[in-house]
Design a protein around this motif. Sequence first.
Motif, PDB file in Angstrom:
ATOM      1  N   LYS A   1       0.154  13.420   2.625  1.00 23.00           N
ATOM      2  CA  LYS A   1      -1.034  12.865   1.971  1.00 23.00           C
ATOM      3  C   LYS A   1      -1.196  11.382   2.299  1.00 23.00           C
ATOM      4  O   LYS A   1      -2.302  10.903   2.550  1.00 23.00           O
ATOM      5  CB  LYS A   1      -0.921  13.065   0.453  1.00 23.00           C
ATOM      6  CG  LYS A   1      -2.247  12.928  -0.240  1.00 23.00           C
ATOM      7  CD  LYS A   1      -2.162  13.295  -1.700  1.00 23.00           C
ATOM      8  CE  LYS A   1      -2.772  14.650  -1.968  1.00 23.00           C
ATOM      9  NZ  LYS A   1      -2.689  14.991  -3.404  1.00 23.00           N
ATOM     10  N   VAL A   2      -0.074  10.672   2.322  1.00 22.86           N
ATOM     11  CA  VAL A   2      -0.118   9.264   2.715  1.00 22.86           C
ATOM     12  C   VAL A   2      -0.610   9.158   4.161  1.00 22.86           C
ATOM     13  O   VAL A   2      -1.357   8.251   4.513  1.00 22.86           O
ATOM     14  CB  VAL A   2       1.267   8.614   2.540  1.00 22.86           C
ATOM     15  CG1 VAL A   2       1.273   7.194   3.081  1.00 22.86           C
ATOM     16  CG2 VAL A   2       1.660   8.610   1.072  1.00 22.86           C
TER      17      VAL A   2
ATOM     18  N   LEU B   1       0.833  -1.203   0.000  1.00 25.05           N
ATOM     19  CA  LEU B   1       0.000   0.000   0.000  1.00 25.05           C
ATOM     20  C   LEU B   1       0.869   1.254   0.000  1.00 25.05           C
ATOM     21  O   LEU B   1       0.583   2.245  -0.684  1.00 25.05           O
ATOM     22  CB  LEU B   1      -0.891  -0.031   1.245  1.00 25.05           C
ATOM     23  CG  LEU B   1      -2.280   0.556   1.142  1.00 25.05           C
ATOM     24  CD1 LEU B   1      -2.990   0.077  -0.101  1.00 25.05           C
ATOM     25  CD2 LEU B   1      -3.069   0.174   2.367  1.00 25.05           C
TER      26      LEU B   1
ATOM     27  N   PRO C   1      -6.489   6.968   8.922  1.00 25.75           N
ATOM     28  CA  PRO C   1      -7.670   6.105   9.045  1.00 25.75           C
ATOM     29  C   PRO C   1      -7.311   4.695   9.493  1.00 25.75           C
ATOM     30  O   PRO C   1      -8.052   4.076  10.254  1.00 25.75           O
ATOM     31  CB  PRO C   1      -8.252   6.087   7.626  1.00 25.75           C
ATOM     32  CG  PRO C   1      -7.626   7.207   6.903  1.00 25.75           C
ATOM     33  CD  PRO C   1      -6.330   7.523   7.569  1.00 25.75           C
ATOM     34  N   ASN C   2      -6.157   4.215   9.067  1.00 28.35           N
ATOM     35  CA  ASN C   2      -5.710   2.888   9.476  1.00 28.35           C
ATOM     36  C   ASN C   2      -5.523   2.817  10.996  1.00 28.35           C
ATOM     37  O   ASN C   2      -5.708   1.764  11.603  1.00 28.35           O
ATOM     38  CB  ASN C   2      -4.400   2.545   8.767  1.00 28.35           C
ATOM     39  CG  ASN C   2      -3.979   1.109   9.000  1.00 28.35           C
ATOM     40  OD1 ASN C   2      -4.605   0.195   8.514  1.00 28.35           O
ATOM     41  ND2 ASN C   2      -2.928   0.914   9.790  1.00 28.35           N
TER      42      ASN C   2
ATOM     43  N   LYS D   1      -4.537  10.064   4.044  1.00 31.87           N
ATOM     44  CA  LYS D   1      -5.402   9.152   3.292  1.00 31.87           C
ATOM     45  C   LYS D   1      -5.269   7.705   3.748  1.00 31.87           C
ATOM     46  O   LYS D   1      -6.213   6.942   3.652  1.00 31.87           O
ATOM     47  CB  LYS D   1      -5.062   9.202   1.795  1.00 31.87           C
ATOM     48  CG  LYS D   1      -5.149  10.588   1.208  1.00 31.87           C
ATOM     49  CD  LYS D   1      -6.344  10.725   0.308  1.00 31.87           C
ATOM     50  CE  LYS D   1      -6.388  12.107  -0.277  1.00 31.87           C
ATOM     51  NZ  LYS D   1      -7.712  12.707  -0.117  1.00 31.87           N
ATOM     52  N   ILE D   2      -4.073   7.322   4.177  1.00 27.67           N
ATOM     53  CA  ILE D   2      -3.854   5.910   4.476  1.00 27.67           C
ATOM     54  C   ILE D   2      -3.545   5.675   5.955  1.00 27.67           C
ATOM     55  O   ILE D   2      -4.214   4.909   6.626  1.00 27.67           O
ATOM     56  CB  ILE D   2      -2.725   5.331   3.591  1.00 27.67           C
ATOM     57  CG1 ILE D   2      -3.137   5.420   2.117  1.00 27.67           C
ATOM     58  CG2 ILE D   2      -2.433   3.893   3.974  1.00 27.67           C
ATOM     59  CD1 ILE D   2      -2.067   5.019   1.135  1.00 27.67           C
TER      60      ILE D   2
ATOM     61  N   GLY E   1       1.621   4.514  -2.775  1.00 26.58           N
ATOM     62  CA  GLY E   1       1.834   5.940  -2.542  1.00 26.58           C
ATOM     63  C   GLY E   1       3.081   6.433  -3.241  1.00 26.58           C
ATOM     64  O   GLY E   1       3.100   7.516  -3.829  1.00 26.58           O
TER      65      GLY E   1
ATOM     66  N   ALA F   1       3.068  10.446  -4.049  1.00 30.76           N
ATOM     67  CA  ALA F   1       2.250  11.199  -3.105  1.00 30.76           C
ATOM     68  C   ALA F   1       3.130  11.749  -1.989  1.00 30.76           C
ATOM     69  O   ALA F   1       3.997  11.042  -1.500  1.00 30.76           O
ATOM     70  CB  ALA F   1       1.176  10.288  -2.512  1.00 30.76           C
TER      71      ALA F   1
END
Lengths: 258, 257
Positions: B165-166, B152, B173-174, B169-170, B156, B161
């Motif tokens: 931003k990583v 994942l 939330p993880n 976006k990732i 990125g 990215a």
Amino acid sequence: MNDEVIQLDRVGMIYQAASGPVEALSDISLNVRRGEFIALVGPSGCGKSTLLRIVAGLRPATRGSVKVNGAEVTKPIAAVGMVFQAAVLLRWRTILDNVLLPAELAGLDPRKYRERAFELLRLTGLEDFANKRPNELSGGMQQRASLCRALLLDPPLLLMDEPFGALDAMTRDDMNLELLRVWGESSAQRKTILFVTHSIPEAVFMADRVVVMSARPGRIAEIKPIDLPRPRTVQVRATARAGELSLDIFEKLTGRRS
Amino acid sequence: MMRSMRWLVARLPTVSLFVILLIAWQLAVSVGGIREYLLPSPASVFAALTNGEIPWSRHIWVTAVEIIGAFVIAAVAGVFLGTMIAWSRIISQALMPFLVFVNTLPKVAVAPLFLIWMGYGILPNMLIGAMIGFFPVVINTAVGLTQIDRDLLDLGRVFSAPKWKVFVKIRIPNAYPFILSALKITATSAVVGAIVGEFVASQRGLGYVIIATQSSMDTAVAFAALFWISLVGLVTFGIVAMLTRILTPWAENGENP
């Protein structure tokens, strides 16, 4: 215009493990033409996944030269779609938002790609699942969504690392046909695909050429052109020629005459 | 109608056990002859709960404010420190030894110092609660932000990215389910901290009520205070559990770490 999308010239890769340097890849030379479907097969630990990541610019080669579209690869290359063995979808996002992720990461306006995302979901039979979360989908459907994500920005090059390896045999057969269809077997603008797999029949069925690798260090043992007609159908897979090619590769890989 | 019936049937074992224990308790005191200052009967605990002479609402309010304050401070500080640790290796190397040291301190033993520095009041008790509860949040935040499939993150990199931003976006939330499960622990330790602070020195709050009953031997009141404390703790825990369901509906079915 240069028709060689990928040019690997005597690529080698040595990494430092706790027990000392390990030679993962040695003397890999391979040219891939535009629109060609290349399958990489080989035993575990032959470095085929590593090779894929070197082409993507995600890991540096320690020797030799790696060129994509004529330019030396020194950092992650843009305009590439990646599909991994696991679907690696973001589990808090809907399928649609997962497919749109590359646009967001690349700093593009995801709203402009909704149409394209829906088109891909339709193409892979997922249009009714656009607003579902990944855990509501089967493994095969998740992998389809992951393929849609890889195709969103319409990359000319697809790197696939055992994309169907975790699926059951029947789903896998379906996915093979589906990938060929999405790839556009008969279209002139089809993408270049580098496809890592453990399955010899899968490699033979899909590829224009099968690169057979040996392990420790990972080397190219043979490059086998596959002269099966396209479009590849279930009938093609059942031909004696397909079986013969698989057997040849099997013998090359195991060093056994059967 | 049907639903409430089914709910009742599902809870029947719990409710029956509760009623049986209550009856046994009452009988042990009124028939078995256990003295009230050792074990007050349920009836006298209930009387203490509704005793108009004790300003329960004021004590509950003070303790509740301490608990919620402790919880919020622990959550904010924990998430902030955890994010720092995940963001940069250097910050992580600099911070971690200190955090581990603070965590190994017996917080209860530090409580008197807080009172010397800050005097009586709500704030020192909040800070003691926060200090007990913040460490799991730090660790879980850092783990949630970093425990991400390498593939994942490669995605990125392929799309070049930027790091933030990583994160947005990732990584963040993880980390939600990780952070929320740490906050459940924090909700409990905030209660412990607030009560310990009140034990050491205070003139208000449910912990103070318990200490005060020591000299008067009014055990029924101590039991009543315990009841209120666990109720406040339960509500705090319930709020976190509800937040978990709202913020991470996708992480249900035991997917929570």
